[in-house]
Motif scaffolding. Structure first.
Motif, mmCIF file in Angstrom:
data_model
loop_
_atom_site.group_PDB
_atom_site.id
_atom_site.type_symbol
_atom_site.label_atom_id
_atom_site.label_comp_id
_atom_site.label_asym_id
_atom_site.label_seq_id
_atom_site.Cartn_x
_atom_site.Cartn_y
_atom_site.Cartn_z
ATOM 1 N N CYS A 81 22.511 -107.321 -22.741
ATOM 2 C CA CYS A 81 23.757 -107.869 -22.218
ATOM 3 C C CYS A 81 24.754 -107.983 -23.367
ATOM 4 C CB CYS A 81 23.472 -109.240 -21.609
ATOM 5 S SG CYS A 81 24.901 -110.053 -20.941
ATOM 6 N N HIS A 88 30.023 -108.727 -21.130
ATOM 7 C CA HIS A 88 29.314 -108.883 -19.860
ATOM 8 C C HIS A 88 28.962 -110.352 -19.612
ATOM 9 C CE1 HIS A 88 28.794 -104.503 -20.147
ATOM 10 N NE2 HIS A 88 28.600 -104.544 -18.827
ATOM 11 N N GLU A 140 26.487 -101.850 -19.059
ATOM 12 C CA GLU A 140 25.310 -102.570 -19.528
ATOM 13 C C GLU A 140 24.109 -101.631 -19.393
ATOM 14 O OE1 GLU A 140 21.707 -104.598 -18.868
ATOM 15 O OE2 GLU A 140 22.878 -103.981 -17.146
#
Length: 159
Positions: A2, A6, A31
């Motif tokens: 991540c 994000h 991602e």
């Protein structure tokens, strides 16, 4: 993995999203695991302010994750009506589908989000009506029909 962008998008932290974008983060970065973009992460959690910020900064509204879901499909699945309307107004494609053939409409319907379903079903006609008026293609209509059309458009945007 991540990314910070994000995580900030997922958490609805608009100030952090703006800071990260100002520092050069890629607004459309995918991602690794899901292939989702920051816009998709914000959309599935209903973070309207973050989604609008990302769109204003160039996020691709048509990006899809590894399952074929875009921001509109994700927002619809979780019943985020106001965000669905924002995405529709920003030209999200109501007909896009996942790799399994699900659309925003089928996702919202499967979860029982009737207001979102109604918005998605009416959207193509609403846009057609607006285009008809914008292009001046209403000359064949009588005044009563034009008023009906205008009221329909007003109601669609009002709800």
């Amino acid at each position: 993995k991540c990314t910070p962008l994000h995580c900030a998008s997922f958490s609805g932290k608009a100030e952090l999203v703006a800071l990260l974008l100002d520092r050069g983060c890629d607004v459309n970065m995918k991602e690794e695991c899901s292939g989702g973009s920051p816009l998709q992460w914000a959309s599935c959690h209903g973070h309207r302010d973050v989604a609008e910020l990302l769109l204003d900064r160039g996020a691709n509204i048509h990006d899809k994750d590894n399952e074929g879901s875009n921001a509109l499909i994700l927002a619809s699945y979780d019943g985020h009506r106001e965000l669905v309307r924002i995405l529709l107004n920003r030209d999200a494609n109501v007909y896009d589908s996942t790799i399994d053939g699900d659309t925003a409409l089928t996702k919202a319907s499967s979860q029982g989000y009737i207001e979102v379903v109604n918005d998605l079903e009416r959207w193509p006609f609403t846009m057609w009506a607006v285009s008809l008026l914008e292009l001046g293609l209403y000359h064949h209509l009588d005044c009563s029909s034009i008023i009906d059309l205008l009221q329909y458009i007003a109601e669609a945007y009002e709800e």
